[in-house]
Design an enzyme around this catalytic site. Structure first.
Site: not given
Ligand code: GLN
Length: 492
Positions: A79, A154, A178
């Site tokens: 990532k 994400s 994410s």
């Molecule tokens: N969807 C969640 C957010 O927008 C989680 C994102 C994540 O785990 N980085 O913060």
């Protein structure tokens, strides 16, 4: 060989050891697939072909000399939130579009030390804020199962790359879902470890008390191999915990499913917005686990309604602090012709950050400001503790807790949900991070549009090997994790 991308990590490791193929052949195979297929999926932000081939040659030499690690020569994708020395690390943001890290994240360093070959850096929502990967400065990534759908976020690039067989395994990070939600949307297995299990050093911070890195792969077994590499204490991360690491591969059959008590939170299955197909597939998977000997126990998690508001105060508060370092002075994007220092700060940040990141910085700064600190931030921290206690109480009576990973399957690209609608999609994943617990997503079937559905299992602290073992045994008895999207079936 045209089907190297169909092999599991164990098969890849054995094939390399027995010299059925070389790491160079394997790496070239993946680079060729990326060149042909990724223009449709757009999972990679940076492909590091030259370096990958050099790493592959080094792995081949070690394999020949007989002193190679179990995973030497196996490719992976990181990532783009993990710092990679000498290679661009963007976190999906314009503000880091020109950032070349002077050091490796510990996860990256460990992967290198294990002989894994880095294929490149994969797309993500800007600073890991989002659930679709559309918040990336570099544009949307497609879901391999339906190219007009998002892969989730994400860690959407990680999920899409593995689901399209453009990498056998990938790293992800999970601050509020994410790893688990993109794994769910792309039909993969993804593990969010206990807070402190995987080092955050060199992992660009979003919300430091919630962020945790972990593996994404087709199966629990494949995740276990990567966990064996990345888990462990790191003196460079003060929140990393100095506690023995399990051999996750050796323990894949170590947890008895017979007699395992699986908690089913009443509140979770009555959430408005829980898709009927998702509910049905998750319930079928629980039936299967019951057939395998597990005992399903209805439980209460009374704080469910507080998850979304609590997370969406604490995470932005921490983000507003973490992201203050991007000021256009030391590194990253700087606006043209600043008039003075204030203009430089203002315009560099306004031009460098995308809309969602700016929204969260504003919310977080507001929640932390003198007049509102007690009413919002301190209150949210108290509720966070109650959420954790809710789980600890539940674990007095059950071994793991089952839930969907997400209330729906993958959204259409450009669906343009309002921030609130988007945030509500995180209902099943946020509490795990607020409590610091480990959780795993496993693919358990498809909805009416042939999109993958995921089951989430939440464990008590440090139960990673238990979660991997339960999913591994489920995967020995089912074949959902072996299903491939049409695009992954393409030979190049
Ligand atoms: N969807 C969640 C957010 O927008 C989680 C994102 C994540 O785990 N980085 O913060």
């Amino acid at each position: 060989m045209t089907d190297l991308h169909r092999l599991s990590i164990r098969e890849l490791s054995e094939g390399l050891k027995q010299a059925q193929f070389s790491s160079r052949e394997l790496t070239e195979h993946y680079l060729k697939r990326i060149a042909h297929i990724d223009p449709k999926v757009k999972s990679y932000v940076t492909v590091t072909a030259e370096q990958a081939l050099a790493e592959a040659d080094a792995a081949d030499a070690a394999l020949k000399a007989g002193n190679a690690h179990a995973l030497a020569g196996i490719p992976l994708a990181h990532k783009d939130i993990f710092c990679t020395q000498g290679i661009k690390t963007t976190a999906g943001s314009k503000i880091l579009d020109n950032f070349i890290s002077p050091y490796d994240a510990t996860v990256v360093a460990k992967a290198k030390a294990a002989g894994l070959v880095t294929l490149g850096k994969v797309n993500m929502d800007e600073f890991a804020m989002g659930s679709t990967s559309e918040n990336s400065y570099f544009g949307a990534t497609s879901n391999p199962w339906a190219l007009d759908r998002v892969p989730g976020g994400s860690s959407g690039g990680s999920a899409a790359a593995v689901a399209a067989d453009l990498a056998p395994i990938a790293t992800g990070t999970d601050t509020g879902g994410s790893i688990r939600q993109p794994a769910s949307f792309c039909g993969l297995t993804g593990l969010k470890p206990t807070y402190g299990r995987v080092s955050r050093f060199g992992m660009i911070a979003y919300a430091s008390s919630l962020d945790q890195g972990g593996p994404m792969a087709r199966s629990a077994a494949d995740c276990a191999y990567l966990m064996n590499v990345i888990a462990g204490h790191d003196s460079k991360d003060s929140t990393s915990v100095n506690k023995d690491v399990d051999d996750y591969v050796a323990k894949l059959n170590g947890t008895a499913v017979k007699g395992l008590r699986i908690g089913i939170p009443k509140q979770y299955f009555n959430v408005a917005g829980l898709d009927a197909d998702v509910k049905a597939r998750v319930e079928e998977s629980l039936k299967k686990l019951e057939e395998m000997g597990a005992i399903l126990v209805e439980i209460d998690l009374n704080m469910t309604e507080a998850y979304v508001p609590t997370y969406y105060l604490i995470a932005p508060a921490e983000a507003s602090s973490n992201l203050s370092r991007y000021d256009g002075v030391r590194y990253g994007y700087r606006c043209d012709n600043p008039k003075d220092i204030l203009d430089l700060y203002k315009r560099s940040r306004s031009e460098g950050f995308g809309a969602e990141v700016q929204r969260r910085i504003l919310i977080g700064t507001y929640a932390l400001s003198a007049g509102y600190y007690d009413a919002y931030y301190v209150k949210a921290q108290k509720v966070r503790r109650l959420i954790q206690q809710d789980f600890l109480k539940a674990f007095e009576n059950v071994d793991v807790i089952a839930a969907p990973s997400a209330p729906t399957t993958a959204y259409k690209i450009g669906a343009n949900l309002s921030p609130n609608e988007m945030y509500l999609g995180d209902i099943y994943t946020l509490a795990v991070n607020l409590a610091g617990l480990p959780a795993i997503n496993a693919p358990v079937g498809f909805d009416k549009d042939s999109l993958p559905v995921g089951l989430q299992l939440i464990g008590n602290y440090w139960s990673e090997s238990q979660l991997l073992s339960i999913v591994h045994q489920y995967q020995q008895n089912t074949d959902w994790h072996t299903k491939r999207a049409a695009i992954a079936e393409e030979n190049v």
